[in-house]
Scaffold this active site. Sequence first.
Site, PDB file in Angstrom:
ATOM      1  N   GLY A 149      -2.955  10.507  61.308  1.00  0.00           N
ATOM      2  CA  GLY A 149      -4.127   9.687  61.637  1.00  0.00           C
ATOM      3  C   GLY A 149      -4.797  10.160  62.914  1.00  0.00           C
ATOM      4  N   ARG A 160      -3.547  14.624  55.821  1.00  0.00           N
ATOM      5  CA  ARG A 160      -2.146  14.445  55.424  1.00  0.00           C
ATOM      6  C   ARG A 160      -1.911  15.445  54.306  1.00  0.00           C
ATOM      7  NH1 ARG A 160      -3.357   8.814  56.891  1.00  0.00           N
ATOM      8  NH2 ARG A 160      -2.137   8.434  58.753  1.00  0.00           N
ATOM      9  N   ASP A 189       4.777  10.993  64.338  1.00  0.00           N
ATOM     10  CA  ASP A 189       6.147  11.435  64.028  1.00  0.00           C
ATOM     11  C   ASP A 189       6.218  12.308  62.775  1.00  0.00           C
ATOM     12  OD1 ASP A 189       5.514   9.212  62.520  1.00  0.00           O
ATOM     13  OD2 ASP A 189       7.525   8.354  62.571  1.00  0.00           O
ATOM     14  N   THR A 224      -1.443   9.146  68.537  1.00  0.00           N
ATOM     15  CA  THR A 224      -1.545   8.093  67.518  1.00  0.00           C
ATOM     16  C   THR A 224      -1.866   6.781  68.218  1.00  0.00           C
ATOM     17  OG1 THR A 224      -0.289   6.664  66.029  1.00  0.00           O
ATOM     18  CG2 THR A 224       1.005   7.982  67.530  1.00  0.00           C
ATOM     19  N   ASP A 263      -0.903   3.982  67.335  1.00  0.00           N
ATOM     20  CA  ASP A 263       0.179   3.003  67.139  1.00  0.00           C
ATOM     21  C   ASP A 263       1.195   2.927  68.282  1.00  0.00           C
ATOM     22  OD1 ASP A 263      -0.822   2.160  64.742  1.00  0.00           O
ATOM     23  OD2 ASP A 263       0.442   3.442  63.513  1.00  0.00           O
ATOM     24  N   ASP A 318       3.906   4.448  68.510  1.00  0.00           N
ATOM     25  CA  ASP A 318       5.201   4.197  67.852  1.00  0.00           C
ATOM     26  C   ASP A 318       6.147   5.397  67.908  1.00  0.00           C
ATOM     27  OD1 ASP A 318       3.736   5.810  66.199  1.00  0.00           O
ATOM     28  OD2 ASP A 318       4.181   4.719  64.354  1.00  0.00           O
ATOM     29  N   ARG A 345       1.469  -0.489  61.248  1.00  0.00           N
ATOM     30  CA  ARG A 345       2.263  -0.696  60.032  1.00  0.00           C
ATOM     31  C   ARG A 345       3.682  -1.128  60.379  1.00  0.00           C
ATOM     32  NH1 ARG A 345       0.787   4.863  57.286  1.00  0.00           N
ATOM     33  NH2 ARG A 345       0.778   5.266  59.491  1.00  0.00           N
TER      34      ARG A 345
HETATM   35  P1  ADP Z   1       1.717  11.045  61.522  1.00  0.00           P
HETATM   36  O1  ADP Z   1       1.873  12.395  62.099  1.00  0.00           O
HETATM   37  O2  ADP Z   1       0.540  10.309  62.124  1.00  0.00           O
HETATM   38  O3  ADP Z   1       3.003  10.253  61.542  1.00  0.00           O
HETATM   39  P2  ADP Z   1       2.103  11.461  58.659  1.00  0.00           P
HETATM   40  O4  ADP Z   1       3.417  10.760  58.623  1.00  0.00           O
HETATM   41  O5  ADP Z   1       1.151  11.209  57.568  1.00  0.00           O
HETATM   42  O6  ADP Z   1       1.287  11.184  60.006  1.00  0.00           O
HETATM   43  O7  ADP Z   1       2.437  13.031  58.714  1.00  0.00           O
HETATM   44  C1  ADP Z   1       1.397  13.978  58.851  1.00  0.00           C
HETATM   45  C2  ADP Z   1       1.757  15.204  58.081  1.00  0.00           C
HETATM   46  O8  ADP Z   1       2.907  15.836  58.657  1.00  0.00           O
HETATM   47  C3  ADP Z   1       2.127  15.015  56.626  1.00  0.00           C
HETATM   48  O9  ADP Z   1       1.011  14.840  55.783  1.00  0.00           O
HETATM   49  C4  ADP Z   1       2.835  16.326  56.325  1.00  0.00           C
HETATM   50  O10 ADP Z   1       1.918  17.378  56.125  1.00  0.00           O
HETATM   51  C5  ADP Z   1       3.584  16.590  57.642  1.00  0.00           C
HETATM   52  N1  ADP Z   1       4.977  16.132  57.499  1.00  0.00           N
HETATM   53  C6  ADP Z   1       5.436  14.863  57.522  1.00  0.00           C
HETATM   54  N2  ADP Z   1       6.762  14.818  57.296  1.00  0.00           N
HETATM   55  C7  ADP Z   1       7.164  16.106  57.083  1.00  0.00           C
HETATM   56  C8  ADP Z   1       8.414  16.729  56.791  1.00  0.00           C
HETATM   57  N3  ADP Z   1       9.537  16.031  56.647  1.00  0.00           N
HETATM   58  N4  ADP Z   1       8.422  18.067  56.650  1.00  0.00           N
HETATM   59  C9  ADP Z   1       7.299  18.806  56.798  1.00  0.00           C
HETATM   60  N5  ADP Z   1       6.091  18.262  57.068  1.00  0.00           N
HETATM   61  C10 ADP Z   1       6.014  16.948  57.228  1.00  0.00           C
HETATM   62  O1  F6P Z   2      -2.752   5.977  62.743  1.00  0.00           O
HETATM   63  C1  F6P Z   2      -1.903   4.930  62.414  1.00  0.00           C
HETATM   64  C2  F6P Z   2      -2.600   3.959  61.520  1.00  0.00           C
HETATM   65  O2  F6P Z   2      -3.746   3.629  62.200  1.00  0.00           O
HETATM   66  C3  F6P Z   2      -1.836   2.710  61.103  1.00  0.00           C
HETATM   67  O3  F6P Z   2      -1.787   1.712  62.056  1.00  0.00           O
HETATM   68  C4  F6P Z   2      -2.554   2.326  59.835  1.00  0.00           C
HETATM   69  O4  F6P Z   2      -1.819   1.532  58.992  1.00  0.00           O
HETATM   70  C5  F6P Z   2      -2.819   3.646  59.224  1.00  0.00           C
HETATM   71  O5  F6P Z   2      -2.932   4.577  60.301  1.00  0.00           O
HETATM   72  C6  F6P Z   2      -3.991   3.741  58.311  1.00  0.00           C
HETATM   73  O6  F6P Z   2      -4.249   5.076  58.088  1.00  0.00           O
HETATM   74  P1  F6P Z   2      -5.129   5.694  56.927  1.00  0.00           P
HETATM   75  O7  F6P Z   2      -6.278   4.799  56.702  1.00  0.00           O
HETATM   76  O8  F6P Z   2      -5.531   7.022  57.495  1.00  0.00           O
HETATM   77  O9  F6P Z   2      -4.216   5.810  55.773  1.00  0.00           O
END
Ligand code: ADP
Ligand code: F6P
Length: 319
Positions: free
Chosen positions: A11, A72, A103, A125, A127, A129, A171
């Site tokens: 995000g 993503r 994360d 982020t 959040d 978090d 979330r």
């Molecule tokens: P955030 O970084 O905000 O937590 P996401 O959880 O959507 O957002 O993760 C962002 C991107 O990081 C994912 O779409 C994916 O491309 C990559 N990613 C997440 N988890 C893994 C993993 N276990 N191994 C490799 N890439 C990952």
């Molecule tokens: O970036 C974190 C966050 O803003 C969460 O608080 C929220 O639930 C989520 O992303 C929504 O993300 P998207 O609309 O990109 O799926």
Amino acid sequence: MKRIAVLTSGGDAPGMNAAIRAVVRSGHYHGLEVYGVYRGYSGLIEGNIHRLDLGSVGDIIHRGGTILQSARCEEFKTEEGRKRAIGHLRAHGIDGVVVIGGDGSFRGALKLCEAGIPAIGVPGTIDNDIPGTDFTIGFDTAVNTVIDCIDKIRDTATSHDRTFVIEVMGRDAGDIALWAGLAGGAESIIIPEEPDSLDEVVERLKRGVQRGKKHSIIIVAEGVASGAEVAARVRKATGWETRVTVLGHVQRGGTPTAFDRVLAGRMGSKAVEWLLQGKHSLMTAIRNGEIIGVELKTALSQKHSPAMELHGLAKILSI
Ligand code: ADP
Ligand code: F6P
């Protein structure tokens, strides 16, 4: 180390641009070539990688979102996808990567490290978090956006003696609800870390009315319940006129605050310094005002907890 790349993933968050600028400018300051990967790990897989000169990050320090765009990407979670991504990095002669994101993005960064590409994570982020750091880039701006909205809604709450439920993002984490609720003087704050607090909220509202309160503001983090669910509960228990506002993605955009810009500048340039020193698998973190390094593995294995003492304080101050 001659060439590094920077990408934003997950995000978007206000201050990501300031972080990109810091990586690019610090990289150039240290004599490095800096590349931008567009659209996060998707761009890495597609080879959407372009040189960023000093001018390319001019006039972005004040802009929300990310000029590199974010995405993503499920494919990066596969061996096959990562092979393609790493092939592009090697073809461009890139010796290190700065990953700005949450994360999930850091799990991806660790995979790069495991494949022999040094990577550093910069927490971005709204959040807040991510375990191991007091603050993430974007959180302060999001909280200020929410406060601005609470202040406006309070005008109507006061004018009409109405109860308002404001649903904010988060979330799994209650940080935005907690900080904005405390700063905005909300009567009740409902967060995922204390999910059984709905009954208590209704009781507090009733006690408030007995003491002469005519309106109330309730902040709920989306991870616990929707604003509509909370409002229905309040209506059922009290019979009061209750309105709902879902703030949604307004919290993700906008001009970053000074705090987020400074944090982004400090973290972005520290990430470049560490790559130059041969470090990797680290996340930049701020603790007690200082920028420190936290092992990505450690950050990813812990559970984030918001400053729970603020919840107790908010209850005392909104009595
Ligand atoms: P955030 O970084 O905000 O937590 P996401 O959880 O959507 O957002 O993760 C962002 C991107 O990081 C994912 O779409 C994916 O491309 C990559 N990613 C997440 N988890 C893994 C993993 N276990 N191994 C490799 N890439 C990952
Ligand atoms: O970036 C974190 C966050 O803003 C969460 O608080 C929220 O639930 C989520 O992303 C929504 O993300 P998207 O609309 O990109 O799926």
